[in-house]
Design an enzyme around this catalytic site. Structure first.
Site, PDB file in Angstrom:
ATOM      1  N   HIS A  43      64.846  24.215  50.797  1.00 53.94           N
ATOM      2  CA  HIS A  43      65.955  25.160  51.200  1.00 53.94           C
ATOM      3  C   HIS A  43      65.269  26.582  51.374  1.00 53.94           C
ATOM      4  O   HIS A  43      65.302  27.096  50.428  1.00 53.94           O
ATOM      5  CB  HIS A  43      66.917  25.250  50.225  1.00 53.94           C
ATOM      6  N   GLU A  70      67.601  22.517  54.565  1.00 52.94           N
ATOM      7  CA  GLU A  70      68.751  23.140  54.315  1.00 52.94           C
ATOM      8  C   GLU A  70      68.427  24.617  54.641  1.00 52.94           C
ATOM      9  O   GLU A  70      67.420  25.290  54.191  1.00 52.94           O
ATOM     10  CB  GLU A  70      69.263  22.931  53.016  1.00 52.94           C
ATOM     11  N   HIS A 190      74.375  19.395  44.780  1.00 57.88           N
ATOM     12  CA  HIS A 190      74.683  20.727  43.995  1.00 57.88           C
ATOM     13  C   HIS A 190      74.923  20.247  42.629  1.00 57.88           C
ATOM     14  O   HIS A 190      76.314  19.714  42.286  1.00 57.88           O
ATOM     15  CB  HIS A 190      75.741  21.637  44.529  1.00 57.88           C
TER      16      HIS A 190
END
Length: 237
Positions: A43, A70, A190
């Site tokens: 990410h 991401e 998450h």
């Protein structure tokens, strides 16, 4: 089978804290694959405080599993995606100063924006996943925007797991079933951990992929990376 994609951002955070190239991000990514991970997630953020754009370019040619990138679909990020062509792009509406992702898309409000980006990414054969909460309308509009998958933002599940895991998982089961019914693949990520992953998977066994970084890398400090990946995969069986 639900795939485990290891987010290696924290490896880059550790490297960047000292400078130099220890630990080596590419080596860790390849080790994760060797130890059984079915994917690698990164990410990159605009300030490159952990994974750098140069890391993404270096890693891409060497991976043999799925590469998931991401990020917030701003111009530089989209340019990177078109250059490296990962298997999957997960679009996340994180602000530049966010410590970590903390919300899913309002896909109704951002429908035209997302639809155009999804169409653009698909020209390069990139599978597109949209980071969302459990609001069914946001999931519906992700489908209407032609996303391939959603990624359920599971922080609320993790935060409430110890209080009442049945209540905590309920909206996620409802959201996943709805997404599955309308033809979307379902990912999750998450704050998933060895503590809460198996229960989520038992309730949503058709998850395509879970993306886990912080907890997995922290567990690796105690168990070692190879054993930790094995432990996480066991939660998905």
């Amino acid at each position: 089978m639900t795939k485990l994609s290891v987010n290696i951002n924290k490896i880059a955070t550790l490297r960047n804290a000292r400078g130099g190239d220890v630990p080596n991000v590419l080596k860790v990514a390849l080790d994760c694959e060797h130890f059984g991970a079915e994917g690698i997630t990164v990410h990159p953020r605009p300030d490159e405080r952990h994974i750098r754009y140069s890391d993404v370019r270096e890693i891409r040619p060497h991976l043999t599993t799925e590469f998931n990138i991401e990020g917030n679909p701003e111009p530089n990020f989209l340019t990177l995606l078109h250059e490296v062509k990962p298997a999957q792009a997960t679009l996340v509406p994180d602000a530049h100063d966010a410590i970590t992702s903390n919300a899913g898309w309002d896909t109704v409000k951002n429908f035209d924006f997302l639809k155009n980006i999804i169409a653009e990414l698909k020209t390069d054969g990139i599978r597109v996943s949209i980071f969302v909460d459990t609001n069914l309308k946001n999931i519906e509009f992700a489908k209407l925007a032609d996303a391939d998958r959603i990624e359920l933002y599971t922080e609320p599940y993790a935060a409430n797991y110890l209080k009442n895991k049945e209540l905590a998982v309920l909206p996620f089961v409802e959201a996943a079933l709805f997404a599955h019914k309308i033809g979307l693949g379902v990912n999750a990520g998450h704050d998933l951990s060895l503590e809460n992953l198996a229960f989520l998977h038992a309730k949503i066994p058709f998850l395509s992929e879970v993306s886990i970084g912080h907890a997995l890398i922290a567990d690796a400090l105690y168990f070692g990376l190879e054993k930790t990946i094995k432990l996480y995969k066991e939660q998905l069986q």
